[in-house]
Design a protein around this motif. Structure first.
Motif, short mmCIF file in Angstrom:
data_model
loop_
_atom_site.label_atom_id
_atom_site.label_comp_id
_atom_site.label_asym_id
_atom_site.label_seq_id
_atom_site.Cartn_x
_atom_site.Cartn_y
_atom_site.Cartn_z
N ARG A 1 0.85 -1.19 0.00
CA ARG A 1 0.00 0.00 0.00
C ARG A 1 0.89 1.24 0.00
O ARG A 1 1.75 1.39 0.86
CB ARG A 1 -0.89 0.01 1.24
CG ARG A 1 -1.75 1.27 1.38
CD ARG A 1 -2.92 1.22 0.44
NE ARG A 1 -3.73 2.44 0.54
CZ ARG A 1 -4.94 2.55 0.03
NH1 ARG A 1 -5.51 1.52 -0.57
NH2 ARG A 1 -5.61 3.68 0.13
N LEU A 2 0.69 2.12 -0.99
CA LEU A 2 1.42 3.38 -1.06
C LEU A 2 0.43 4.53 -0.90
O LEU A 2 -0.48 4.68 -1.72
CB LEU A 2 2.16 3.50 -2.40
CG LEU A 2 3.31 2.51 -2.62
CD1 LEU A 2 3.88 2.68 -4.01
CD2 LEU A 2 4.40 2.71 -1.58
N HIS A 3 0.61 5.34 0.12
CA HIS A 3 -0.32 6.44 0.37
C HIS A 3 -0.29 7.47 -0.75
O HIS A 3 -1.31 8.07 -1.07
CB HIS A 3 0.01 7.12 1.70
CG HIS A 3 -0.11 6.21 2.89
ND1 HIS A 3 -1.08 5.23 2.99
CD2 HIS A 3 0.63 6.12 4.03
CE1 HIS A 3 -0.95 4.60 4.15
NE2 HIS A 3 0.08 5.12 4.79
N CYS A 4 0.89 7.69 -1.34
CA CYS A 4 0.99 8.73 -2.37
C CYS A 4 0.18 8.40 -3.61
O CYS A 4 -0.13 9.28 -4.41
CB CYS A 4 2.45 8.95 -2.75
SG CYS A 4 3.28 7.51 -3.46
N LEU A 5 -0.17 7.13 -3.78
CA LEU A 5 -0.97 6.71 -4.93
C LEU A 5 -2.39 6.35 -4.55
O LEU A 5 -3.23 6.16 -5.43
CB LEU A 5 -0.32 5.49 -5.61
CG LEU A 5 1.09 5.67 -6.16
CD1 LEU A 5 1.62 4.35 -6.69
CD2 LEU A 5 1.09 6.73 -7.27
N ASN A 6 -2.64 6.21 -3.24
CA ASN A 6 -3.95 5.71 -2.78
C ASN A 6 -4.30 4.43 -3.53
O ASN A 6 -5.39 4.27 -4.08
CB ASN A 6 -5.05 6.75 -2.97
CG ASN A 6 -6.33 6.36 -2.25
OD1 ASN A 6 -6.30 5.64 -1.25
ND2 ASN A 6 -7.47 6.82 -2.75
N LEU A 7 -3.33 3.51 -3.53
CA LEU A 7 -3.43 2.33 -4.39
C LEU A 7 -2.79 1.14 -3.70
O LEU A 7 -1.77 1.28 -3.01
CB LEU A 7 -2.71 2.62 -5.71
CG LEU A 7 -2.78 1.57 -6.82
CD1 LEU A 7 -4.22 1.41 -7.31
CD2 LEU A 7 -1.88 2.00 -7.98
N LEU A 8 -3.37 -0.04 -3.88
CA LEU A 8 -2.80 -1.28 -3.38
C LEU A 8 -2.19 -2.03 -4.57
O LEU A 8 -2.90 -2.40 -5.50
CB LEU A 8 -3.87 -2.14 -2.71
CG LEU A 8 -3.38 -3.44 -2.06
CD1 LEU A 8 -2.49 -3.14 -0.86
CD2 LEU A 8 -4.56 -4.31 -1.64
#
Length: 285
Positions: A219-226
């Motif tokens: 999970r990367l917060h900068c992408l809001n993506l899993l």
């Protein structure tokens, strides 16, 4: 005590360890464990954590919460405030995570580094882009291995300007020291995400998060993506934004590896085998 001794002796049998963790349907097992870890059942979660403790040194005393909805909830647990203070040296590069230091040292001018003694790979192949690897020739790298029982969130090692993430699909080989001594270019075979950023003085820094068996979700917060083994793309992902020193960047959904790359001008402050906590000094200018 006897159980712990039996466990340690079993896991130290290299041939058996390699057989049990690699000569199996890795991707299928990873998907299965991912499904199992998301089941929300207090009873099943307590049972799973009890079994987990038989094989690891899992310590939940620093966790913000003590009751977990699922096994995954335990994997990605937050810590109590103040559990990971940041080193006072303002210009130091900090460890982005709790980890054991694996191979580390200089990036050779040909862009070659090592996963273990006698097992080289190139930064360009790891990044999936030789041009993005070029600034790190003559710089430093550190392999940070997260065991399954560790705190699995990772943080900015300095004030960062985030630029780009490259997700590269791949396998899920185990990334423990036994596998790293047997499987050539292992990090370049596994699923991974290369996070590219810049330090306040404009110099580049990269963090490459490498997945492993049972661990293929990031999970990367900068992408809001899993990002995970079945992620369909796109795989080149602009990631504009700022991250302050120590700010959380994301998490693994179990343990794995982060490889930090620094440009020329830094000196490592760690050595192979050293145990680190997030926020401790990794390198100095």
């Amino acid at each position: 005590m006897k159980l712990a001794l039996w466990r340690d002796r079993l896991l130290q049998q290299e041939d058996l360890n390699f057989l049990l963790t690699n000569r199996i349907p890795r991707l299928t097992l990873t998907r299965l464990v991912g499904w199992y870890s998301r089941i929300e059942s207090p009873l099943l979660t307590r049972f799973s954590i009890a079994v987990w403790r038989l094989f690891t040194d899992l310590d939940l005393s620093e966790a913000r919460q003590q009751r977990f909805r699922s096994l995954q909830d335990c994997f990605i647990r937050e810590l109590k405030p103040g559990a990971r203070p940041l080193a006072a040296e303002a210009d130091a590069i900090l460890s982005p995570c709790d980890a054991i230091v694996g191979a580390c040292g200089a990036v050779e001018h040909q862009g070659q580094v090592f996963q273990a003694k006698g097992f080289p790979y190139t930064v360009g192949e790891l990044f999936g882009d030789a041009a993005r690897a070029a600034p790190y020739r003559g710089g430093q790298f550190v392999t940070l291995r997260l065991t399954s029982s560790m705190y699995h969130r990772f943080h900015a090692p300095a004030d960062l300007s985030l630029e780009h993430v490259t997700h590269i699909a791949g396998d899920t080989w185990n990334v423990n020291p036994i596998a790293l001594k047997r499987v050539e270019r292992l990090f370049c075979r596994n699923e991974r995400a290369a996070i590219h950023a810049r330090l306040p003085d404009g110099r580049p820094i990269a963090l490459v998060a490498v997945a492993a068996i049972l661990v293929a979700s990031l999970r990367l917060h900068c992408l809001n993506l899993l990002l995970h083994v079945d992620y369909p793309g796109p795989h080149e992902l602009p990631a504009q934004g700022e991250a302050r020193r120590g700010e959380e960047l994301g998490w693994f959904q179990q343990g794995s590896t982060i490889i930090v790359f620094l440009p020329p001008g830094f000196e490592l402050a760690v050595q192979t085998g050293q145990r680190l906590r997030m926020g401790e000094v990794l390198a100095r200018p």
